[in-house]
Design an enzyme around this catalytic site. Structure first.
Site, mmCIF file in Angstrom:
data_model
loop_
_atom_site.group_PDB
_atom_site.id
_atom_site.type_symbol
_atom_site.label_atom_id
_atom_site.label_comp_id
_atom_site.label_asym_id
_atom_site.label_seq_id
_atom_site.Cartn_x
_atom_site.Cartn_y
_atom_site.Cartn_z
ATOM 1 C CE LYS A 127 -4.488 0.878 0.307
ATOM 2 N NZ LYS A 127 -5.557 -0.036 -0.109
HETATM 3 N N1 GLU Z 1 -7.109 0.100 -3.528
HETATM 4 C C1 GLU Z 1 -7.844 -1.089 -3.833
HETATM 5 C C2 GLU Z 1 -7.905 -2.010 -2.624
HETATM 6 O O1 GLU Z 1 -7.759 -1.583 -1.498
HETATM 7 C C3 GLU Z 1 -7.356 -1.757 -5.103
HETATM 8 C C4 GLU Z 1 -5.922 -2.207 -5.074
HETATM 9 C C5 GLU Z 1 -5.402 -2.714 -6.408
HETATM 10 O O2 GLU Z 1 -6.154 -2.800 -7.355
HETATM 11 O O3 GLU Z 1 -4.202 -3.013 -6.464
HETATM 12 O O4 GLU Z 1 -8.161 -3.175 -2.742
#
Ligand code: GLU
Length: 435
Positions: A127
């Site tokens: 993240k």
């Molecule tokens: N931000 C989204 C999540 O928390 C998508 C992450 C992604 O597609 O890599 O799952």
């Protein structure tokens, strides 16, 4: 800011007071740790694998100096936490928000590891984020911030290493800037980010994917727990990408007639006979908020959570339902479209009252699943039709639901413990095979 608060801050003496993370009321690591421990102990995951999964592989904190429109230099702080890559490259979104800090990004990175394992896609978890308030920034400032972040975290990115995506307050445009900035150094590399505009190598269906996944899990959970979604009263907190797509798809594809309340950061709207979601979307697009729509009563976000509904869908930020407001919750089923919307203390109380919680790592995994499809399309240099994307998303989500529901049913454990058990078993197996 007091000296004590400065000492407790995760960022060491940032030079610019303005972009220090806002003080938070919740410890997100404690939330995700509690959830991890409950399942890891249950499935008797070896202590060394537990300790491997309990902490991230790598954390990068960067300074991002940005020249603002008024000519002044402002220093932002950005983070990229790579939690685990035992099942595939690091994968996860980038969040722009005043409350972003290292601690929050770290726990969201771990959630991504569990999520990708649960829907069984060949990715790990990561993240990223920047402590900033995008609502106060111009398009040019956001673009410079994004390009700065991309340059600073370039060293840990790669199509087979770490692939960012949108998250809270970031979108396809932000991903386009990231791809463009990365490409200046490495050449055209569409697989470096997902959630791009369709025009620039994005996938059909990616924008709605998290909402579509939430709709699918809501449908399956309602069926399993004897709730008729067409007549059920539903409230949705949050009307950003996830909340608004969930509402649209519940109404359009499942015929949910009684979505009685929705909200955004400014407040909420209520109509006991059910809202016309297309009209709410139009009102939001015209005015910037769902608030003030004709034929509705106003209510605040706390009021929305406390409504007498069958299904409550928190689709905003984490920490929406805590021990402070849990006793007001009347829903029978909570579908966690947001990450970490229910604290462990609140969850204990909800469990003792028989309230079912479909957990975040299952409910909102549709986004990263279609990110996987986008990445595959980029590697194949071949575009899939929308029908193919949606059919494959349906398959992945239903399979994950069946895995979680049967684990929960046979083990007599809540859905969250079941979801973590399935994910941690897969991670345990992959870890043993690698090391
Ligand atoms: N931000 C989204 C999540 O928390 C998508 C992450 C992604 O597609 O890599 O799952």
């Amino acid at each position: 800011m007091s000296q004590a608060a400065v000492l407790e801050s995760n960022v060491l003496s940032p030079p610019d007071e303005k972009h220090r993370p806002a003080v938070k009321h919740l410890d997100f690591n404690r939330i995700t740790d509690t959830q991890f421990n409950e399942a890891a102990d249950r499935i008797k995951l070896e202590p060394e694998i537990q300790s491997l999964l309990r902490s991230p592989y790598r954390e990068l904190i960067v300074q991002i100096p940005v020249t603002m429109d008024d000519g002044k230099l402002e220093i932002f702080h950005g983070y990229r936490v790579q939690h685990n890559a035992v099942r595939g490259p690091y994968k996860g979104g980038i969040r722009y928000h005043p409350e972003v800090d290292q601690n929050e990004v770290r726990s969201l990175a771990a959630l991504m590891t569990w999520k990708t394992a649960l829907v069984d896609i060949p990715f790990g978890g990561a993240k990223g984020g920047v402590t900033c308030d995008p609502s106060q920034m111009s398009r040019g400032e956001l673009q410079r911030l994004t390009r700065g972040l991309t340059q600073k975290i370039d060293m840990c990115l790669g199509t087979y290493r770490d692939i960012p995506a949108p998250d809270v307050n970031t979108n396809a445009q932000v991903m386009a800037w990231m791809m463009d900035e990365y490409g200046k150094k490495h050449g055209y590399t569409p697989g470096i980010v997902t959630g791009k505009p369709v025009n620039l190598g994005g996938s059909f269906g990616r924008e709605e994917a998290t909402g579509r996944g939430t709709m699918i899990i809501t449908r399956e959970a309602c069926q399993a727990f004897g709730i008729d979604i067409q007549s059920a009263r539903v409230a949705i907190q949050g009307f950003g990408n996830v909340g608004s797509w969930t509402a649209k798809l519940l109404q359009r594809e499942l015929g949910a007639k009684k979505i009685v309340a929705v909200s955004d950061v400014f407040g909420g709207i209520f109509n006991p006979d059910g809202l016309d979601i297309n009209a709410v979307v139009r009102h939001r697009d015209e005015t910037g908020s769902v608030c003030g729509m004709s034929g509705t009563e106003p209510l605040d976000n706390e009021g929305l959570l406390a409504l007498d509904v069958d299904v409550l869908i928190p689709a905003a930020l984490g920490g929406a339902i805590t021990s402070t407001n849990v006793d007001n919750i009347q829903a029978k089923l909570i579908v966690e479209a947001a990450n970490s919307p229910v604290t462990p203390g609140a969850e204990q109380r909800l469990r003792s009252r028989g309230v079912r919680i479909a957990p975040d790592i299952l409910v909102n995994a549709g986004g990263v699943t279609v990110s996987y499809f986008e990445w595959v399309q980029n590697l194949q240099q071949f575009r899939w039709e929308l029908e193919t994307v949606n059919a494959k998303l349906e398959e992945h989500m239903v399979r994950a639901w069946v895995d979680v529901y049967s684990e929960s049913d046979s083990g007599k454990v809540p859905l969250r413990v079941a979801a973590y058990s399935v994910a941690l078993r897969r991670l345990g197996e992959a870890t043993r095979q690698r090391y």
